[in-house]
Motif scaffolding. Sequence first.
Motif, PDB file in Angstrom:
ATOM      1  N   ASP A  32       0.731  -1.182   0.039  1.00 12.60           N
ATOM      2  CA  ASP A  32      -0.032   0.097   0.009  1.00 12.60           C
ATOM      3  C   ASP A  32       0.928   1.186   0.032  1.00 12.60           C
ATOM      4  O   ASP A  32       0.400   2.456   0.157  1.00 12.60           O
ATOM      5  CB  ASP A  32      -0.896  -0.185   1.021  1.00 12.60           C
ATOM      6  N   THR A  51       3.662   5.257  -3.929  1.00 11.63           N
ATOM      7  CA  THR A  51       2.955   5.201  -3.060  1.00 11.63           C
ATOM      8  C   THR A  51       1.324   5.469  -3.324  1.00 11.63           C
ATOM      9  O   THR A  51       0.537   4.819  -2.505  1.00 11.63           O
ATOM     10  CB  THR A  51       2.866   6.270  -2.151  1.00 11.63           C
ATOM     11  N   GLY A  52       1.068   5.462  -4.704  1.00  6.98           N
ATOM     12  CA  GLY A  52      -0.405   5.814  -5.167  1.00  6.98           C
ATOM     13  C   GLY A  52      -1.060   6.735  -4.617  1.00  6.98           C
ATOM     14  O   GLY A  52      -2.248   7.154  -4.605  1.00  6.98           O
ATOM     15  N   ARG A  53      -0.174   7.956  -3.980  1.00  5.44           N
ATOM     16  CA  ARG A  53      -0.814   8.947  -3.560  1.00  5.44           C
ATOM     17  C   ARG A  53       0.188  10.346  -3.941  1.00  5.44           C
ATOM     18  O   ARG A  53       1.279  10.302  -4.053  1.00  5.44           O
ATOM     19  CB  ARG A  53      -0.561   9.045  -1.904  1.00  5.44           C
ATOM     20  N   ALA A  59      -5.262   9.736  -2.099  1.00  6.73           N
ATOM     21  CA  ALA A  59      -4.790   8.616  -2.875  1.00  6.73           C
ATOM     22  C   ALA A  59      -5.329   8.807  -4.206  1.00  6.73           C
ATOM     23  O   ALA A  59      -6.541   9.496  -4.627  1.00  6.73           O
ATOM     24  CB  ALA A  59      -5.969   7.505  -2.219  1.00  6.73           C
ATOM     25  N   SER A  61      -7.078   7.006  -7.081  1.00  9.43           N
ATOM     26  CA  SER A  61      -8.161   5.812  -7.275  1.00  9.43           C
ATOM     27  C   SER A  61      -7.995   5.251  -8.519  1.00  9.43           C
ATOM     28  O   SER A  61      -7.389   5.902  -9.454  1.00  9.43           O
ATOM     29  CB  SER A  61      -9.737   6.344  -7.087  1.00  9.43           C
ATOM     30  N   THR A  69      -5.263  -6.722  -6.243  1.00 13.68           N
ATOM     31  CA  THR A  69      -5.149  -5.060  -6.408  1.00 13.68           C
ATOM     32  C   THR A  69      -6.522  -4.595  -5.979  1.00 13.68           C
ATOM     33  O   THR A  69      -6.622  -3.455  -5.273  1.00 13.68           O
ATOM     34  CB  THR A  69      -4.903  -4.670  -7.975  1.00 13.68           C
ATOM     35  N   HIS A  72      -6.707  -4.404  -2.132  1.00 18.67           N
ATOM     36  CA  HIS A  72      -5.765  -3.643  -1.436  1.00 18.67           C
ATOM     37  C   HIS A  72      -5.411  -2.352  -2.059  1.00 18.67           C
ATOM     38  O   HIS A  72      -5.236  -2.204  -3.202  1.00 18.67           O
ATOM     39  CB  HIS A  72      -4.391  -4.430  -1.264  1.00 18.67           C
ATOM     40  N   SER A  73      -4.856  -1.374  -1.200  1.00 16.02           N
ATOM     41  CA  SER A  73      -4.468  -0.260  -2.125  1.00 16.02           C
ATOM     42  C   SER A  73      -3.162  -0.613  -2.646  1.00 16.02           C
ATOM     43  O   SER A  73      -2.462  -1.439  -2.178  1.00 16.02           O
ATOM     44  CB  SER A  73      -4.026   0.736  -0.711  1.00 16.02           C
ATOM     45  N   THR A  74      -2.743   0.026  -3.678  1.00 17.08           N
ATOM     46  CA  THR A  74      -1.596  -0.151  -4.770  1.00 17.08           C
ATOM     47  C   THR A  74      -1.062   1.131  -5.126  1.00 17.08           C
ATOM     48  O   THR A  74      -1.573   2.085  -4.982  1.00 17.08           O
ATOM     49  CB  THR A  74      -2.021  -1.442  -5.392  1.00 17.08           C
ATOM     50  N   SER A  75      -0.048   0.796  -5.900  1.00 18.05           N
ATOM     51  CA  SER A  75       0.591   1.805  -6.507  1.00 18.05           C
ATOM     52  C   SER A  75       1.431   1.187  -7.883  1.00 18.05           C
ATOM     53  O   SER A  75       1.122  -0.069  -7.885  1.00 18.05           O
ATOM     54  CB  SER A  75       1.874   2.448  -5.656  1.00 18.05           C
ATOM     55  N   TRP A 146      -6.492   3.909 -13.842  1.00 19.54           N
ATOM     56  CA  TRP A 146      -6.475   5.186 -12.900  1.00 19.54           C
ATOM     57  C   TRP A 146      -7.439   6.549 -13.200  1.00 19.54           C
ATOM     58  O   TRP A 146      -7.193   6.874 -14.174  1.00 19.54           O
ATOM     59  CB  TRP A 146      -4.875   5.366 -12.753  1.00 19.54           C
TER      60      TRP A 146
END
Length: 165
Positions: A32, A51-53, A59, A61, A69, A72-75, A146
Amino acid sequence: MDSVQAVTKLAIKLAVGGVVLLLAGCGMGMDDGSKYGSRTFNSNGEQIYYTGRSQSGAAISYQGGTMHTQMHSTSCASCHGDDRQGQRLYPQFWVVAPPLTRHTLIEGGDDGHGDHQRYDKRSLKAAIRQGLEPGGEILNTAMPRWQISDEDMDDLISFLISDSH
């Protein structure tokens, strides 16, 4: 013990073993972005990749991707790796995320995924948002689609086409 009982016990043992393996491997190959929590990033695009942020803390999305995927949060780094060289995906080990380096994206280097046109900024945006290769072919559905702002997209693409890594 008769054969029905033996088969039933074996089936139960296999089912329990499978659940244990599934839960044990739940974090395999995906993260994550928390392992980068103390890292300082050189750019917003680099932070998004790992980080996907964004640097604002929002975040990025997405829809789709592998079952893991979606759970869970992913990047980008979760699938394409810390070194941007690509890696096998969990739990679909037969699927390999391609490298995301300047060489493979815009210089036409072999990414191990067949022959496709070189990417440019426009086609990278289509790949990230819509899952499309430069020629319009659909990328593997393991690639999430994304939802990313234009500013964050520009920052991410600048990072991807940089000589970093």
